[in-house]
Design a protein around this motif. Structure first.
Motif, mmCIF file in Angstrom:
data_model
loop_
_atom_site.group_PDB
_atom_site.id
_atom_site.type_symbol
_atom_site.label_atom_id
_atom_site.label_comp_id
_atom_site.label_asym_id
_atom_site.label_seq_id
_atom_site.Cartn_x
_atom_site.Cartn_y
_atom_site.Cartn_z
ATOM 1 N N GLU A 147 6.759 -1.806 5.470
ATOM 2 C CA GLU A 147 6.465 -2.542 6.696
ATOM 3 C C GLU A 147 6.123 -4.003 6.436
ATOM 4 O OE1 GLU A 147 3.353 -0.517 8.778
ATOM 5 O OE2 GLU A 147 4.645 1.164 9.302
ATOM 6 N N ILE A 148 5.755 -4.336 5.220
ATOM 7 C CA ILE A 148 5.337 -5.710 4.917
ATOM 8 C C ILE A 148 6.515 -6.666 5.105
ATOM 9 C CG2 ILE A 148 4.691 -7.284 3.052
ATOM 10 C CD1 ILE A 148 2.801 -5.222 2.022
ATOM 11 N N VAL A 149 6.239 -7.713 5.842
ATOM 12 C CA VAL A 149 7.223 -8.775 6.031
ATOM 13 C C VAL A 149 6.699 -9.990 5.273
ATOM 14 C CG1 VAL A 149 8.373 -10.253 7.712
ATOM 15 C CG2 VAL A 149 7.843 -7.879 8.299
ATOM 16 N N GLN A 150 7.408 -10.379 4.229
ATOM 17 C CA GLN A 150 6.909 -11.440 3.363
ATOM 18 C C GLN A 150 6.790 -12.785 4.071
ATOM 19 O OE1 GLN A 150 8.885 -11.632 -0.380
ATOM 20 N NE2 GLN A 150 8.503 -9.490 -0.862
ATOM 21 N N ASP A 151 7.552 -13.017 5.099
ATOM 22 C CA ASP A 151 7.523 -14.305 5.784
ATOM 23 C C ASP A 151 6.381 -14.418 6.787
ATOM 24 O OD1 ASP A 151 9.897 -14.727 4.446
ATOM 25 O OD2 ASP A 151 11.124 -14.107 6.136
ATOM 26 N N SER A 152 5.815 -13.305 7.185
ATOM 27 C CA SER A 152 4.855 -13.331 8.278
ATOM 28 C C SER A 152 3.554 -14.015 7.896
ATOM 29 C CB SER A 152 4.561 -11.911 8.778
ATOM 30 O OG SER A 152 3.680 -11.261 7.898
ATOM 31 N N ALA A 153 2.877 -14.507 8.898
ATOM 32 C CA ALA A 153 1.602 -15.192 8.690
ATOM 33 C C ALA A 153 0.542 -14.250 8.132
ATOM 34 C CB ALA A 153 1.130 -15.794 10.005
ATOM 35 N N SER A 154 0.686 -12.960 8.371
ATOM 36 C CA SER A 154 -0.321 -12.000 7.915
ATOM 37 C C SER A 154 0.066 -11.330 6.595
ATOM 38 C CB SER A 154 -0.549 -10.934 8.995
ATOM 39 O OG SER A 154 0.629 -10.188 9.218
ATOM 40 N N TYR A 155 1.031 -11.907 5.855
ATOM 41 C CA TYR A 155 1.478 -11.302 4.608
ATOM 42 C C TYR A 155 0.324 -11.082 3.634
ATOM 43 C CZ TYR A 155 3.886 -10.614 0.182
ATOM 44 O OH TYR A 155 4.313 -10.108 -1.017
ATOM 45 N N GLY A 156 -0.540 -12.082 3.485
ATOM 46 C CA GLY A 156 -1.674 -11.954 2.573
ATOM 47 C C GLY A 156 -2.585 -10.809 2.963
ATOM 48 N N HIS A 157 -2.844 -10.678 4.258
ATOM 49 C CA HIS A 157 -3.680 -9.576 4.744
ATOM 50 C C HIS A 157 -2.995 -8.236 4.485
ATOM 51 C CE1 HIS A 157 -6.447 -7.335 7.276
ATOM 52 N NE2 HIS A 157 -5.397 -6.814 7.873
ATOM 53 N N GLN A 158 -1.695 -8.185 4.755
ATOM 54 C CA GLN A 158 -0.940 -6.947 4.530
ATOM 55 C C GLN A 158 -0.944 -6.574 3.046
ATOM 56 O OE1 GLN A 158 2.758 -8.225 6.322
ATOM 57 N NE2 GLN A 158 2.442 -6.879 8.071
ATOM 58 N N LEU A 159 -0.821 -7.574 2.194
ATOM 59 C CA LEU A 159 -0.813 -7.330 0.755
ATOM 60 C C LEU A 159 -2.164 -6.784 0.287
ATOM 61 C CD1 LEU A 159 1.269 -7.610 -1.464
ATOM 62 C CD2 LEU A 159 0.358 -9.884 -1.950
ATOM 63 N N LYS A 160 -3.239 -7.328 0.831
ATOM 64 C CA LYS A 160 -4.578 -6.840 0.497
ATOM 65 C C LYS A 160 -4.742 -5.386 0.943
ATOM 66 C CE LYS A 160 -9.462 -7.882 1.056
ATOM 67 N NZ LYS A 160 -10.446 -8.768 1.675
ATOM 68 N N HIS A 161 -4.256 -5.088 2.134
ATOM 69 C CA HIS A 161 -4.316 -3.716 2.650
ATOM 70 C C HIS A 161 -3.504 -2.787 1.742
ATOM 71 C CE1 HIS A 161 -4.438 -0.985 6.389
ATOM 72 N NE2 HIS A 161 -3.984 -0.277 5.391
ATOM 73 N N LEU A 162 -2.328 -3.234 1.328
ATOM 74 C CA LEU A 162 -1.490 -2.435 0.431
ATOM 75 C C LEU A 162 -2.217 -2.163 -0.877
ATOM 76 C CD1 LEU A 162 1.249 -1.100 -0.222
ATOM 77 C CD2 LEU A 162 1.997 -3.321 -1.082
ATOM 78 N N LYS A 163 -2.863 -3.185 -1.432
ATOM 79 C CA LYS A 163 -3.592 -3.016 -2.688
ATOM 80 C C LYS A 163 -4.680 -1.962 -2.533
ATOM 81 C CE LYS A 163 -6.447 -5.488 -6.001
ATOM 82 N NZ LYS A 163 -7.090 -6.743 -6.372
ATOM 83 N N ASN A 164 -5.405 -1.999 -1.428
ATOM 84 C CA ASN A 164 -6.454 -1.004 -1.177
ATOM 85 C C ASN A 164 -5.865 0.400 -1.067
ATOM 86 O OD1 ASN A 164 -8.427 -2.976 -1.191
ATOM 87 N ND2 ASN A 164 -8.446 -3.208 1.031
ATOM 88 N N GLU A 165 -4.746 0.509 -0.379
ATOM 89 C CA GLU A 165 -4.094 1.821 -0.226
ATOM 90 C C GLU A 165 -3.592 2.344 -1.573
ATOM 91 O OE1 GLU A 165 -3.779 3.878 2.454
ATOM 92 O OE2 GLU A 165 -5.017 2.489 3.611
ATOM 93 N N VAL A 166 -3.052 1.462 -2.402
ATOM 94 C CA VAL A 166 -2.575 1.864 -3.728
ATOM 95 C C VAL A 166 -3.741 2.383 -4.564
ATOM 96 C CG1 VAL A 166 -1.672 0.981 -5.931
ATOM 97 C CG2 VAL A 166 -0.524 0.404 -3.789
ATOM 98 N N ASN A 167 -4.851 1.648 -4.543
ATOM 99 C CA ASN A 167 -6.024 2.081 -5.309
ATOM 100 C C ASN A 167 -6.534 3.433 -4.824
ATOM 101 O OD1 ASN A 167 -5.994 -0.179 -6.956
ATOM 102 N ND2 ASN A 167 -7.385 -1.330 -5.650
ATOM 103 N N GLU A 168 -6.562 3.619 -3.514
ATOM 104 C CA GLU A 168 -7.011 4.895 -2.962
ATOM 105 C C GLU A 168 -6.057 6.025 -3.355
ATOM 106 O OE1 GLU A 168 -7.708 6.899 1.395
ATOM 107 O OE2 GLU A 168 -8.282 4.797 1.133
ATOM 108 N N ALA A 169 -4.765 5.754 -3.290
ATOM 109 C CA ALA A 169 -3.775 6.773 -3.659
ATOM 110 C C ALA A 169 -3.900 7.153 -5.137
ATOM 111 C CB ALA A 169 -2.361 6.272 -3.350
ATOM 112 N N TYR A 170 -4.101 6.151 -6.002
ATOM 113 C CA TYR A 170 -4.297 6.446 -7.421
ATOM 114 C C TYR A 170 -5.519 7.352 -7.621
ATOM 115 C CZ TYR A 170 -0.823 3.504 -9.805
ATOM 116 O OH TYR A 170 0.341 2.980 -10.309
ATOM 117 N N GLN A 171 -6.588 7.076 -6.897
ATOM 118 C CA GLN A 171 -7.800 7.887 -7.020
ATOM 119 C C GLN A 171 -7.547 9.314 -6.544
ATOM 120 O OE1 GLN A 171 -10.748 6.935 -8.542
ATOM 121 N NE2 GLN A 171 -11.003 9.128 -8.436
#
Length: 86
Positions: free
Chosen positions: A27-51
């Motif tokens: 769902e992440i759109v690299q051009d969007s203004a909220s890309y940084g926020h989306q990337l941070k959310h993705l990082k949190n989800e990845v960490n949770e999934a690894y756990q």
């Protein structure tokens, strides 16, 4: 999320975590203004999934273990893709 005592519950939580990461990644759109926020959310989800995967590996059957290891590989691929396409 509480520690899962049941093998199947632990496996399903890990599986759902990976699915959540994959969905968010696509769902992440690299051009969007909220890309940084989306990337941070993705990082949190990845960490949770690894756990969740780590928790599930503690009680997994052999068949589940193989699938959980594949989940780890899938997550690593997503992380690598995000890291190489800033």
């Amino acid at each position: 999320m509480p520690y899962h005592k049941n093998k199947q519950q632990a496996f399903q939580a890990a599986q759902q975590g990976v699915e959540d990461v994959e969905e968010l990644y696509y769902e992440i759109v690299q051009d969007s203004a909220s890309y940084g926020h989306q990337l941070k959310h993705l990082k949190n989800e990845v960490n949770e999934a690894y756990q969740q995967i780590e928790n599930a590996l503690e009680v997994a059957s052999e068949k589940q273990r193989a699938q959980l290891e594949q989940f780890q590989s899938d997550l690593q691929s997503i992380v690598n893709e995000v890291n190489t396409n800033p």
